[in-house]
Design an enzyme around this catalytic site. Structure first.
Site, PDB file in Angstrom:
ATOM      1  CD  GLU A 238       5.816  -0.599  13.146  1.00 16.91           C
ATOM      2  OE1 GLU A 238       4.631  -0.664  13.534  1.00 16.91           O
ATOM      3  OE2 GLU A 238       6.732  -0.123  13.834  1.00 16.91           O
TER       4      GLU A 238
ATOM      5  CG  ASN B 215      -0.352  -0.010   2.509  1.00 19.18           C
ATOM      6  OD1 ASN B 215       0.780  -0.475   2.656  1.00 19.18           O
ATOM      7  ND2 ASN B 215      -1.036   0.499   3.500  1.00 19.18           N
TER       8      ASN B 215
ATOM      9  CB  CYS C  10      -1.362  -0.158   8.752  1.00 22.27           C
ATOM     10  SG  CYS C  10      -0.257   1.248   8.862  1.00 22.27           S
TER      11      CYS C  10
HETATM   12  P1  NAP Z   1       1.170  -9.066   3.410  1.00 19.55           P
HETATM   13  O1  NAP Z   1       0.344  -9.926   2.540  1.00 19.55           O
HETATM   14  O2  NAP Z   1       1.455  -9.527   4.784  1.00 19.55           O
HETATM   15  O3  NAP Z   1       2.541  -8.830   2.602  1.00 19.55           O
HETATM   16  C1  NAP Z   1       3.536  -8.008   3.126  1.00 19.55           C
HETATM   17  C2  NAP Z   1       4.878  -8.449   2.561  1.00 19.55           C
HETATM   18  O4  NAP Z   1       5.205  -9.729   3.061  1.00 19.55           O
HETATM   19  C3  NAP Z   1       4.907  -8.574   1.041  1.00 19.55           C
HETATM   20  O5  NAP Z   1       6.160  -8.163   0.576  1.00 19.55           O
HETATM   21  C4  NAP Z   1       4.747 -10.067   0.848  1.00 19.55           C
HETATM   22  O6  NAP Z   1       5.228 -10.517  -0.397  1.00 19.55           O
HETATM   23  C5  NAP Z   1       5.596 -10.566   1.978  1.00 19.55           C
HETATM   24  N1  NAP Z   1       5.396 -11.963   2.342  1.00 19.55           N
HETATM   25  C6  NAP Z   1       4.320 -12.742   2.168  1.00 19.55           C
HETATM   26  N2  NAP Z   1       4.558 -13.981   2.655  1.00 19.55           N
HETATM   27  C7  NAP Z   1       5.813 -13.968   3.161  1.00 19.55           C
HETATM   28  C8  NAP Z   1       6.632 -14.945   3.789  1.00 19.55           C
HETATM   29  N3  NAP Z   1       6.223 -16.197   4.017  1.00 19.55           N
HETATM   30  N4  NAP Z   1       7.861 -14.579   4.168  1.00 19.55           N
HETATM   31  C9  NAP Z   1       8.327 -13.335   3.953  1.00 19.55           C
HETATM   32  N5  NAP Z   1       7.592 -12.381   3.338  1.00 19.55           N
HETATM   33  C10 NAP Z   1       6.349 -12.695   2.960  1.00 19.55           C
HETATM   34  O7  NAP Z   1       0.544  -7.606   3.545  1.00 19.55           O
HETATM   35  P2  NAP Z   1      -0.043  -6.656   2.397  1.00 19.55           P
HETATM   36  O8  NAP Z   1      -1.314  -7.247   1.873  1.00 19.55           O
HETATM   37  O9  NAP Z   1       1.016  -6.309   1.423  1.00 19.55           O
HETATM   38  O10 NAP Z   1      -0.379  -5.326   3.228  1.00 19.55           O
HETATM   39  C11 NAP Z   1      -1.564  -5.184   3.944  1.00 19.55           C
HETATM   40  C12 NAP Z   1      -1.384  -5.486   5.409  1.00 19.55           C
HETATM   41  O11 NAP Z   1      -0.234  -4.808   5.888  1.00 19.55           O
HETATM   42  C13 NAP Z   1      -2.525  -4.969   6.271  1.00 19.55           C
HETATM   43  O12 NAP Z   1      -2.790  -5.886   7.290  1.00 19.55           O
HETATM   44  C14 NAP Z   1      -1.975  -3.684   6.864  1.00 19.55           C
HETATM   45  O13 NAP Z   1      -2.594  -3.283   8.051  1.00 19.55           O
HETATM   46  C15 NAP Z   1      -0.553  -4.041   7.040  1.00 19.55           C
HETATM   47  N6  NAP Z   1       0.278  -2.828   7.074  1.00 19.55           N
HETATM   48  C16 NAP Z   1       0.793  -2.443   8.271  1.00 19.55           C
HETATM   49  C17 NAP Z   1       1.542  -1.280   8.339  1.00 19.55           C
HETATM   50  C18 NAP Z   1       2.123  -0.806   9.651  1.00 19.55           C
HETATM   51  O14 NAP Z   1       3.048   0.014   9.600  1.00 19.55           O
HETATM   52  N7  NAP Z   1       1.653  -1.241  10.795  1.00 19.55           N
HETATM   53  C19 NAP Z   1       1.755  -0.525   7.203  1.00 19.55           C
HETATM   54  C20 NAP Z   1       1.207  -0.962   5.989  1.00 19.55           C
HETATM   55  C21 NAP Z   1       0.466  -2.128   5.933  1.00 19.55           C
HETATM   56  P3  NAP Z   1       4.193 -10.876  -1.586  1.00 19.55           P
HETATM   57  O15 NAP Z   1       3.523  -9.612  -1.949  1.00 19.55           O
HETATM   58  O16 NAP Z   1       5.087 -11.387  -2.632  1.00 19.55           O
HETATM   59  O17 NAP Z   1       3.238 -11.886  -1.042  1.00 19.55           O
HETATM   60  O1  G3H Z   2      -0.499   1.605   5.883  1.00 22.54           O
HETATM   61  C1  G3H Z   2       0.220   1.922   6.812  1.00 22.54           C
HETATM   62  C2  G3H Z   2       0.977   3.150   6.787  1.00 22.54           C
HETATM   63  O2  G3H Z   2       2.015   3.084   7.749  1.00 22.54           O
HETATM   64  C3  G3H Z   2       0.052   4.302   7.039  1.00 22.54           C
HETATM   65  O3  G3H Z   2       0.688   5.494   6.823  1.00 22.54           O
HETATM   66  O4  G3H Z   2      -0.863   6.872   8.198  1.00 22.54           O
HETATM   67  O5  G3H Z   2       0.756   7.933   6.650  1.00 22.54           O
HETATM   68  O6  G3H Z   2      -1.214   6.689   5.765  1.00 22.54           O
HETATM   69  P1  G3H Z   2      -0.213   6.815   6.866  1.00 22.54           P
END
Ligand code: NAP
Ligand code: G3H
Length: 483
Positions: free
Chosen positions: A258, A162, A292
């Site tokens: 995170e 994202n 997130c």
């Molecule tokens: P995701 O599906 O968990 O993927 C995140 C990253 O992990 C991608 O690069 C993904 O690669 C990789 N990945 C997947 N399986 C893995 C494994 N077994 N080992 C190592 N890496 C692996 O998350 P997303 O859909 O991209 O993002 C959405 C989620 O992220 C939401 O839950 C959101 O809340 C959270 N998020 C949190 C923050 C924060 O700062 N707290 C910020 C942004 C997003 P692939 O794409 O190749 O699968």
């Molecule tokens: O999606 C997670 C990002 O850390 C959120 O950043 O609050 O600046 O949109 P933001």
């Protein structure tokens, strides 16, 4: 955007300082979430290529770390310049690849350049310390401890879809300033944006081998990277399930996670409704809720609930819905399964007698903004992170009940409190289990030099520029035993 597959670019991976096709001969098609067509291909790198990239990073890291901070900073400053020079192209890629609005994509690139420059300055101004031994009972002035920071080695940076530029750079920049080598694994949907960003870093003169960009599905190379003995630290941003998996697999190395959130907006009966409504709408629905830190539930005192819901309804019905190219607030979600997931949450809530105030319309992966009132604790939408434009409203009788429901969540990223009574705000803030509590404002990560962290299932460790520099380096103590 070209739609003829034969005209599309197949992007190379950046391995050991060279742009390479993978020996796997395999590529992954990247489909735009709103154009609903393939926009390019990225390499599916092999485990052997990962091994070689990690070896190269270890070799190059030593020379990189031996450069002065100013020399490393100069490379990163040029990287920021390159990003700004190529802002339009990189932002266009972000928009096409992850469906983020044109204006927000541009903001992401500019914010990233700012973050890199601030990281350089922060690193230049961080100092070590010295201690005399006589501060401890029985200690001697003749012992002088010099405490400095040194790099960890090779950092694995894994980013989500994202913020494909900003959340990647928020790991890469501090890792490099701290003197580490980096293996960057972007989200597959987001890889082309990551590649464009690394092209800029390459142009800025990063020494070859210090960083490699390994594209490929997390499900295929993710575990291999995470378990690799050559990785000395992992900085991960993504979903909670993936984070949990990583924390089980990685052994004896620092890990910063995170993860997901279910950020509540707690609305007291004395809240300023203009501020509250604006913050909730913007917080919940920008980029279709794919943040997130999006506000993912409203917990409102019943004395003000009818007025709040009426105002929210009006705003939700007026949100722009459509295409990122038109800067619509509500854009198609990243893929069809994500839209199916959100729709299931809405259907479950309605089947359990939530009140539909607005929305519940869908076209492919475009979910119209949906507002649900009278949401109760038995509904999935009260607890599960949708990562989409659905906002549940839960009515409560008191601050105590609001805090109780807020804290019943497995997540603890951020929370907002809306009240005009600062004492009350602080009292509630103290009780809410979250990394950050916003008073009379939307939940959000920035400004990027603030500490950023989640508690419970929302994360482990702290990001934000200063804290990332700390977590990507370790203390080294040299003791002078004077005569
Ligand atoms: P995701 O599906 O968990 O993927 C995140 C990253 O992990 C991608 O690069 C993904 O690669 C990789 N990945 C997947 N399986 C893995 C494994 N077994 N080992 C190592 N890496 C692996 O998350 P997303 O859909 O991209 O993002 C959405 C989620 O992220 C939401 O839950 C959101 O809340 C959270 N998020 C949190 C923050 C924060 O700062 N707290 C910020 C942004 C997003 P692939 O794409 O190749 O699968
Ligand atoms: O999606 C997670 C990002 O850390 C959120 O950043 O609050 O600046 O949109 P933001």
């Amino acid at each position: 955007m070209a739609s003829n597959v034969s005209e599309l670019t197949t992007y190379k991976a950046y391995l050991g300082g060279k742009w390479e096709e993978s020996s796997s001969g395999q590529t992954i098609a990247i489909k735009s979430p709103y154009l609903r067509e393939t926009i390019g291909f990225v390499q599916a790198v092999t485990q052997e290529e990962v091994d070689a990239a990690i070896r190269a990073a270890h070799q190059a890291q030593k020379k990189w770390a031996a450069l002065s901070l100013n020399e490393r900073g100069a490379v990163l400053d040029r990287w920021a310049d390159e990003l700004i020079k190529n802002e339009k192209e990189i932002a266009g890629t972000v928009m096409h690849e992850v469906g983020k609005g044109d204006r927000d994509s541009r903001k992401e690139v500019v914010r990233t350049a700012d973050l890199i420059r601030y990281t350089v300055q922060e690193a230049l101004h961080m100092h070590g310390e010295s201690l005399r031994g006589d501060g401890f009972p029985g200690g001697s002035q003749k012992k002088l401890g010099i405490v400095e920071r040194e790099p960890l080695g090779v950092v694995l940076a894994i980013s989500p879809f994202n913020y494909p530029v900003n959340l990647a750079a928020s790991k890469i920049a501090p890792a490099l300033m701290a003197g580490n080598g980096v293996i960057f694994k972007p989200a597959t949907q987001g890889s082309i944006s990551g590649i464009k960003m690394i092209e800029a870093l390459d142009k800025a003169g990063l020494p070859k081998g210090v960083l490699s960009l390994t594209t490929g599905r997390g499900s295929v190379i993710g575990d291999y990277l995470v378990e690799h003995k050559g990785i000395n630290m992992i900085s991960f941003t993504g979903g909670t399930n993936t984070g949990r998996r990583l924390s089980k697999q990685s052994t004896m190395i620092p890990l910063v996670l995170e993860l997901g959130g279910k950020d509540p907006a707690l609305v007291c009966e004395d809240a300023d409704l203009d501020v509250t409504v604006k913050s909730i709408i913007n917080g919940a629905f920008s980029y279709s809720g794919q943040r997130c830190t999006a506000i993912k539930r409203v917990i409102v005192n019943e004395k003000i609930a009818d007025r709040l819901v009426a105002r929210l309804k009006n705003e939700v019905e007026n949100l722009s819905v459509g295409s990122p190219e038109e800067d619509s607030t509500i854009v198609p979600l990243i893929d069809d399964p994500s839209a199916d997931f959100v729709q299931r949450l809405i259907d479950d809530a309605l089947a359990r007698n939530a009140t539909l105030i607005a929305g519940n319309r869908r076209r492919d992966n475009l979910i119209y903004p949906t507002l649900l009132d009278n949401v109760t604790k038995d509904m999935d939408v009260a607890w599960i992170e949708p990562f989409g434009p659905v906002l549940p409203v839960i009515r409560v009788k008191s601050d105590r009940e609001a805090v109780e429901i807020a804290n019943q969540s497995e997540f603890g990223l951020q929370a907002s409190i809306f009240t005009q009574d600062i004492d009350r705000a602080l009292a509630v803030a103290r009780q809410v289990e979250a990394g950050t509590v916003q008073i009379n404002g939307r939940t959000e990560r920035g400004p990027d030099h603030f500490p950023f962290l989640g508690v419970k299932a929302s994360g482990m460790g702290v990001q934000g520029i200063h804290n990332s520099l700390l977590s990507m380096s370790r203390q080294k103590v040299t003791v002078l035993n004077l005569k």
